[in-house]
Design a protein around this motif. Structure first.
Motif, PDB file in Angstrom:
ATOM      1  N   PHE A  84      22.627 -67.291 -39.754  1.00 51.08           N
ATOM      2  CA  PHE A  84      23.775 -67.540 -38.726  1.00 51.08           C
ATOM      3  C   PHE A  84      23.620 -68.856 -37.866  1.00 51.08           C
ATOM      4  CE2 PHE A  84      25.131 -67.556 -34.136  1.00 51.08           C
ATOM      5  CZ  PHE A  84      26.541 -66.936 -34.433  1.00 51.08           C
ATOM      6  N   ARG A  85      24.639 -69.566 -37.545  1.00 51.14           N
ATOM      7  CA  ARG A  85      24.807 -70.833 -37.143  1.00 51.14           C
ATOM      8  C   ARG A  85      25.920 -70.908 -36.238  1.00 51.14           C
ATOM      9  NH1 ARG A  85      25.545 -74.283 -41.102  1.00 51.14           N
ATOM     10  NH2 ARG A  85      23.063 -74.645 -41.427  1.00 51.14           N
ATOM     11  N   ASN A  86      25.643 -71.376 -34.937  1.00 56.01           N
ATOM     12  CA  ASN A  86      26.896 -71.777 -33.921  1.00 56.01           C
ATOM     13  C   ASN A  86      26.401 -73.092 -33.276  1.00 56.01           C
ATOM     14  OD1 ASN A  86      24.962 -71.015 -31.889  1.00 56.01           O
ATOM     15  ND2 ASN A  86      26.110 -69.247 -31.154  1.00 56.01           N
ATOM     16  N   ASP A  87      26.943 -73.444 -32.139  1.00 57.78           N
ATOM     17  CA  ASP A  87      26.695 -74.757 -31.743  1.00 57.78           C
ATOM     18  C   ASP A  87      25.508 -74.873 -31.009  1.00 57.78           C
ATOM     19  OD1 ASP A  87      29.126 -75.806 -32.643  1.00 57.78           O
ATOM     20  OD2 ASP A  87      30.296 -75.558 -31.015  1.00 57.78           O
ATOM     21  N   LEU A  88      24.978 -73.710 -30.613  1.00 57.71           N
ATOM     22  CA  LEU A  88      23.798 -73.680 -29.698  1.00 57.71           C
ATOM     23  C   LEU A  88      22.438 -73.191 -30.514  1.00 57.71           C
ATOM     24  CD1 LEU A  88      22.734 -73.655 -26.985  1.00 57.71           C
ATOM     25  CD2 LEU A  88      23.174 -71.218 -26.727  1.00 57.71           C
ATOM     26  N   PHE A  89      22.420 -72.543 -31.570  1.00 58.79           N
ATOM     27  CA  PHE A  89      21.441 -72.042 -32.414  1.00 58.79           C
ATOM     28  C   PHE A  89      21.547 -71.887 -33.755  1.00 58.79           C
ATOM     29  CE2 PHE A  89      22.647 -68.150 -31.466  1.00 58.79           C
ATOM     30  CZ  PHE A  89      22.330 -67.234 -32.421  1.00 58.79           C
ATOM     31  N   GLU A  90      20.394 -71.994 -34.598  1.00 60.35           N
ATOM     32  CA  GLU A  90      20.646 -71.517 -35.953  1.00 60.35           C
ATOM     33  C   GLU A  90      19.641 -69.995 -36.209  1.00 60.35           C
ATOM     34  OE1 GLU A  90      21.374 -75.059 -39.091  1.00 60.35           O
ATOM     35  OE2 GLU A  90      19.257 -74.630 -38.272  1.00 60.35           O
ATOM     36  N   LEU A  91      19.945 -69.130 -36.666  1.00 61.43           N
ATOM     37  CA  LEU A  91      19.207 -67.792 -36.865  1.00 61.43           C
ATOM     38  C   LEU A  91      18.506 -67.961 -38.186  1.00 61.43           C
ATOM     39  CD1 LEU A  91      17.907 -65.273 -35.489  1.00 61.43           C
ATOM     40  CD2 LEU A  91      20.009 -64.078 -36.516  1.00 61.43           C
ATOM     41  N   ILE A  92      17.221 -67.932 -38.348  1.00 55.41           N
ATOM     42  CA  ILE A  92      16.426 -67.950 -39.522  1.00 55.41           C
ATOM     43  C   ILE A  92      15.819 -66.475 -39.758  1.00 55.41           C
ATOM     44  CG2 ILE A  92      14.502 -68.783 -40.718  1.00 55.41           C
ATOM     45  CD1 ILE A  92      14.483 -71.284 -38.990  1.00 55.41           C
ATOM     46  N   GLN A  93      16.232 -65.972 -40.982  1.00 56.45           N
ATOM     47  CA  GLN A  93      15.417 -64.679 -41.298  1.00 56.45           C
ATOM     48  C   GLN A  93      14.593 -65.115 -42.311  1.00 56.45           C
ATOM     49  OE1 GLN A  93      18.009 -61.753 -43.163  1.00 56.45           O
ATOM     50  NE2 GLN A  93      16.632 -60.488 -43.276  1.00 56.45           N
TER      51      GLN A  93
ATOM     52  N   GLY B  72       3.738 -56.740 -42.274  1.00 57.36           N
ATOM     53  CA  GLY B  72       4.676 -55.970 -42.849  1.00 57.36           C
ATOM     54  C   GLY B  72       5.904 -55.975 -41.767  1.00 57.36           C
ATOM     55  N   PHE B  73       6.125 -57.118 -40.993  1.00 56.77           N
ATOM     56  CA  PHE B  73       7.306 -57.202 -40.243  1.00 56.77           C
ATOM     57  C   PHE B  73       8.363 -57.900 -40.767  1.00 56.77           C
ATOM     58  CE2 PHE B  73       3.743 -56.085 -37.493  1.00 56.77           C
ATOM     59  CZ  PHE B  73       4.372 -54.782 -36.783  1.00 56.77           C
ATOM     60  N   THR B  74       9.697 -57.711 -40.457  1.00 52.64           N
ATOM     61  CA  THR B  74      10.782 -58.569 -40.608  1.00 52.64           C
ATOM     62  C   THR B  74      10.999 -59.467 -39.456  1.00 52.64           C
ATOM     63  OG1 THR B  74      12.003 -56.820 -42.178  1.00 52.64           O
ATOM     64  CG2 THR B  74      13.038 -58.596 -41.207  1.00 52.64           C
ATOM     65  N   VAL B  75      10.962 -60.635 -39.555  1.00 57.08           N
ATOM     66  CA  VAL B  75      10.881 -61.639 -38.670  1.00 57.08           C
ATOM     67  C   VAL B  75      12.181 -62.724 -38.628  1.00 57.08           C
ATOM     68  CG1 VAL B  75       9.709 -63.566 -37.442  1.00 57.08           C
ATOM     69  CG2 VAL B  75       8.431 -61.946 -38.644  1.00 57.08           C
ATOM     70  N   PHE B  76      12.691 -62.763 -37.545  1.00 57.90           N
ATOM     71  CA  PHE B  76      14.038 -63.660 -37.203  1.00 57.90           C
ATOM     72  C   PHE B  76      13.417 -64.594 -36.113  1.00 57.90           C
ATOM     73  CE2 PHE B  76      15.832 -59.834 -39.018  1.00 57.90           C
ATOM     74  CZ  PHE B  76      16.920 -60.326 -39.705  1.00 57.90           C
ATOM     75  N   MET B  77      13.877 -65.686 -36.380  1.00 62.52           N
ATOM     76  CA  MET B  77      13.685 -66.744 -35.270  1.00 62.52           C
ATOM     77  C   MET B  77      14.763 -67.872 -35.018  1.00 62.52           C
ATOM     78  SD  MET B  77      11.021 -68.777 -33.788  1.00 62.52           S
ATOM     79  CE  MET B  77       9.723 -68.671 -34.578  1.00 62.52           C
ATOM     80  N   ILE B  78      15.019 -67.819 -33.624  1.00 59.84           N
ATOM     81  CA  ILE B  78      16.030 -68.723 -32.997  1.00 59.84           C
ATOM     82  C   ILE B  78      15.428 -70.319 -33.075  1.00 59.84           C
ATOM     83  CG2 ILE B  78      17.366 -69.561 -30.936  1.00 59.84           C
ATOM     84  CD1 ILE B  78      17.415 -66.498 -30.140  1.00 59.84           C
ATOM     85  N   SER B  79      16.420 -71.099 -33.712  1.00 62.43           N
ATOM     86  CA  SER B  79      16.276 -72.500 -33.743  1.00 62.43           C
ATOM     87  C   SER B  79      17.205 -73.238 -33.170  1.00 62.43           C
ATOM     88  CB  SER B  79      15.986 -73.011 -35.274  1.00 62.43           C
ATOM     89  OG  SER B  79      15.983 -74.638 -35.113  1.00 62.43           O
ATOM     90  N   TRP B  80      16.858 -73.681 -31.694  1.00 68.22           N
ATOM     91  CA  TRP B  80      18.010 -74.306 -30.763  1.00 68.22           C
ATOM     92  C   TRP B  80      18.316 -75.621 -31.210  1.00 68.22           C
ATOM     93  CZ3 TRP B  80      19.566 -70.613 -27.730  1.00 68.22           C
ATOM     94  CH2 TRP B  80      18.698 -69.536 -27.146  1.00 68.22           C
ATOM     95  N   CYS B  81      19.585 -75.812 -31.024  1.00 67.50           N
ATOM     96  CA  CYS B  81      20.043 -77.238 -31.084  1.00 67.50           C
ATOM     97  C   CYS B  81      19.386 -77.978 -30.342  1.00 67.50           C
ATOM     98  CB  CYS B  81      21.652 -77.220 -31.004  1.00 67.50           C
ATOM     99  SG  CYS B  81      22.258 -77.164 -29.459  1.00 67.50           S
ATOM    100  N   ASN B  82      19.414 -79.543 -30.697  1.00 65.75           N
ATOM    101  CA  ASN B  82      18.902 -80.433 -29.344  1.00 65.75           C
ATOM    102  C   ASN B  82      20.225 -80.947 -28.986  1.00 65.75           C
ATOM    103  OD1 ASN B  82      17.439 -82.625 -28.294  1.00 65.75           O
ATOM    104  ND2 ASN B  82      17.058 -83.700 -30.186  1.00 65.75           N
ATOM    105  N   PRO B  83      20.563 -80.540 -27.841  1.00 58.32           N
ATOM    106  CA  PRO B  83      21.895 -80.689 -27.279  1.00 58.32           C
ATOM    107  C   PRO B  83      22.182 -82.533 -27.204  1.00 58.32           C
ATOM    108  CG  PRO B  83      20.346 -79.826 -25.463  1.00 58.32           C
ATOM    109  CD  PRO B  83      19.681 -79.623 -27.069  1.00 58.32           C
ATOM    110  N   THR B  84      23.612 -82.477 -26.925  1.00 55.52           N
ATOM    111  CA  THR B  84      24.189 -83.925 -26.666  1.00 55.52           C
ATOM    112  C   THR B  84      24.705 -84.079 -25.432  1.00 55.52           C
ATOM    113  OG1 THR B  84      26.096 -83.800 -27.844  1.00 55.52           O
ATOM    114  CG2 THR B  84      24.278 -84.601 -29.130  1.00 55.52           C
ATOM    115  N   ALA B  85      25.179 -85.421 -24.929  1.00 56.40           N
ATOM    116  CA  ALA B  85      25.961 -85.329 -23.716  1.00 56.40           C
ATOM    117  C   ALA B  85      27.369 -84.426 -23.907  1.00 56.40           C
ATOM    118  CB  ALA B  85      26.486 -86.947 -23.517  1.00 56.40           C
ATOM    119  N   ASP B  86      27.743 -84.061 -24.993  1.00 59.65           N
ATOM    120  CA  ASP B  86      28.941 -83.266 -25.138  1.00 59.65           C
ATOM    121  C   ASP B  86      28.784 -81.917 -24.831  1.00 59.65           C
ATOM    122  OD1 ASP B  86      30.383 -85.350 -26.024  1.00 59.65           O
ATOM    123  OD2 ASP B  86      30.000 -85.008 -28.378  1.00 59.65           O
TER     124      ASP B  86
END
Length: 600
Positions: free
Chosen positions: A233-242, A284-298
């Motif tokens: 998953f990806r939006n303007d704020l983060f990517e979700l890694i499975q 034995g766990f399924t792990v998801f990680m949030i990878s935050w964006c590096n925000p800009t002035a916009d």
């Protein structure tokens, strides 16, 4: 499964007036305020974001209280005479061959390694060292609490004196540092030539703010942050890694890790041998990680609540689709843990029961004793930083880096400068150093809200933090909590983290591990010298203070990760087939570590 939020009454009793939720600068409008803000922003660029008013107010408060305390003045006069006498007595016998370093009247602080070389024990360098430490000792006592003096001003005065003394330490100058003299003679000045080259390189990098590439052997995605997985998953704020499963069977409840947005996420997936992500996968766990964006002035108007809704809650929605009908173990690190605590309390208030447990690593929910970062937080300072961010749209990387480096200036600034510029040594890279240099920006609005609502006004633990207009309460969290603090953490002091027990009533396991803010969390099994203390508090149990708790819980050798994995298993269902990577609604978009991790 996600649960719909219950309908709220038209006028909930815990509604907070909207004006109270706005930063002070937004509650009042003056026709020429932008001119004032532009001037203050220009000053902030020169001072590195430090408010001159905060500095002068500190010394004004300290000086006035000292001026009306003749007893303290007499004590300081006696201290100065005593310290001078000790140094003179040491000097008169320092040429004796029988004198040992243990006979020295003053010793460096435990974290100060500038005088560790044995050459500092020989004349005349030991005189200069003892003179410096004697002055340091006097100022430590001069900036102790005075009756009536605000503790924050006393601490800030002590901090500012430490910065000035660190600048003039004899270890910083070639003619008074025996290590530099010996290296110069041994290498016939080649160390100074190499050091001047390093200085020119660092100066150019500081002026241009060009992002340094990772050194060989520490490449992102190859050597660091290299656990296999997919961005689902990806939006303007983060990517979700499975992450890809590493066992044939996995526990059905997935794990969502919410890292701090102030740095890149891969501190928790550093090298393969100390990756917490990899360790959880191997258990034995399924792990998801949030990878935050590096925000800009916009993205300057991104709010703290945007990180909750468009970040944590959106990630939960995606995970609930990929792994349906299962609750989620949520794990937050430092600022990410504070955001997770806010999210969990809000979900509990709204009847959203998608969480199986909550883990908070080096996380504060009360900021009354938030460590040395509080030295940079008062009304004037926050307003000054807001004006700086108003002009830029974000808090930039160098401004944050300077703040953290100044807390341990003797090691992070001056010792490194001596080694690099006078001894001519290259920085020896390691995984934490590479990660530490991979800094990010923070959106102006979000950072302002965080500083004001949490650090400055401490709303969360005071019952005044509102989400969607209604106050939340941490005591509403009713899922099991696992809280980790580290013994020598100067960013999130362990007694401050321990306060989580004061504001929650749920089943809670507390762990205190040795080392610091990052090193204590990265405690992989087999790492030498590791130990931890651990206790369990049942729901509704009476509160036990931190000192009493420390005395009644003996250290256990080894890694706390083992105890954490056992706790996670205890709160999970038996293993079964692992879930698919992504889903029809969330197909894999890229290989881990994704694209946001490379944003500079």
């Amino acid at each position: 499964m996600p649960k719909s939020k219950p309908a709220k009454t038209a006028t909930p009793p815990n509604v907070v007036p909207q004006a109270a939720l706005l930063p002070q600068a937004e509650q009042h409008s003056h026709p020429h305020q932008n001119l004032d803000r532009a001037v203050r922003a220009a000053v902030a660029q020169v001072t590195g974001g430090m408010s001159p008013h905060s500095v002068t107010e500190t010394w004004h408060d300290w000086g006035l209280h000292l001026s009306r305390s003749p007893g303290r003045q007499l004590e300081l006069m006696e201290r100065a005479q005593s310290n001078a006498a000790k140094v003179m007595a040491y000097a008169t016998g320092a040429w004796s061959k029988d004198r040992e370093p243990s006979d020295e009247p003053f010793s460096p602080k435990a974290y100060d390694h500038r005088f560790a070389d044995s050459a500092w024990d020989s004349p005349p360098f030991n005189f200069w060292k003892q003179g410096f430490l004697a002055v340091q000792d006097w100022w430590d006592h001069a900036t102790d609490d005075i009756n009536g003096l605000r503790k924050q001003d006393a601490d800030r005065a002590k901090f500012q004196v430490r910065q000035m003394l660190d600048l003039i330490s004899p270890s910083n100058f070639p003619l008074t540092n025996p290590e530099i003299i010996a290296a110069t003679m041994r290498e016939r000045g080649q160390n100074l030539i190499e050091g001047s080259t390093h200085f020119a390189q660092d100066l150019m990098q500081t002026l241009t703010q060009e992002h340094k590439p990772a050194p060989e052997g520490f490449q992102i995605g190859t050597d660091l942050a290299c656990t296999h997985g997919k961005v689902v998953f990806r939006n303007d704020l983060f990517e979700l890694i499975q992450y890809s499963p590493q066992t044939e069977k996995t526990h059905p409840e997935p794990v969502l890790i919410v890292p701090a947005w102030i740095m890149k996420y891969y501190i928790l997936d550093l090298s393969p041998e100390n990756s917490m992500v990899k360790y959880l996968l191997q258990q034995g766990f399924t792990v998801f990680m949030i990878s935050w964006c590096n925000p800009t002035a916009d993205q300057a108007e991104l709010s703290l609540d945007d990180y909750r809704t468009q970040g944590v809650l959106t990630a939960l929605d995606a995970i609930n689709t990929i792994v349906p009908d299962q609750k989620v173990h949520a794990n937050g690190y430092w600022l990410g843990g504070t955001l997770l605590a806010i999210t969990a309390a809000t979900m509990a208030r709204d009847g959203d029961d998608r969480l199986a447990s909550v883990t908070l690593m080096a996380t504060q929910v009360d900021f009354a004793e938030a460590g040395e970062l509080l030295l940079f937080v008062d009304e004037s300072q926050v307003a000054f930083v807001e004006d700086l961010m108003w002009e830029q749209g974000y808090l930039d990387r160098p401004q944050m880096t300077r703040t953290f480096a100044s807390i341990r200036a003797e090691d992070l600034i001056y010792s490194r400068a001596v080694s690099r510029y006078f001894l001519g040594k290259d920085d020896l890279p390691n995984d934490i150093m590479v990660w530490n240099g991979d800094t990010t920006r923070m959106p102006a609005r979000m950072h302002s809200e965080y500083l004001r609502s949490l650090f400055l006004e401490n709303r969360l633990s005071a019952g005044r933090f509102a989400v969607e207009g209604c106050v939340i309460a941490l005591k509403d969290i009713d899922v099991p909590l696992f809280v980790i603090a580290t013994e020598t953490d100067h960013i999130a002091p362990w007694r401050s983290v321990y306060k989580t027990k004061l504001f929650t009533d749920c089943d809670l396991t507390f762990v205190l591990t040795n080392r610091g803010h990052n090193g204590g969390i990265l405690s992989e099994p087999g790492h030498k010298g590791r130990h931890f203390r651990m206790s369990h508090r049942e729901s509704g149990a009476h509160y036990v203070g931190p000192d009493r708790w420390l005395a009644s819980n003996d250290p256990v050798p080894g890694s706390w990760w083992l105890a954490y994995a056992a706790w996670m298993v205890q709160h999970s269902k038996p293993k079964g087939p692992p879930p698919a990577m992504g889903a029809a609604e969330y197909p894999p978009l890229a290989d881990a570590p994704g694209t946001y991790i490379y944003q500079t």
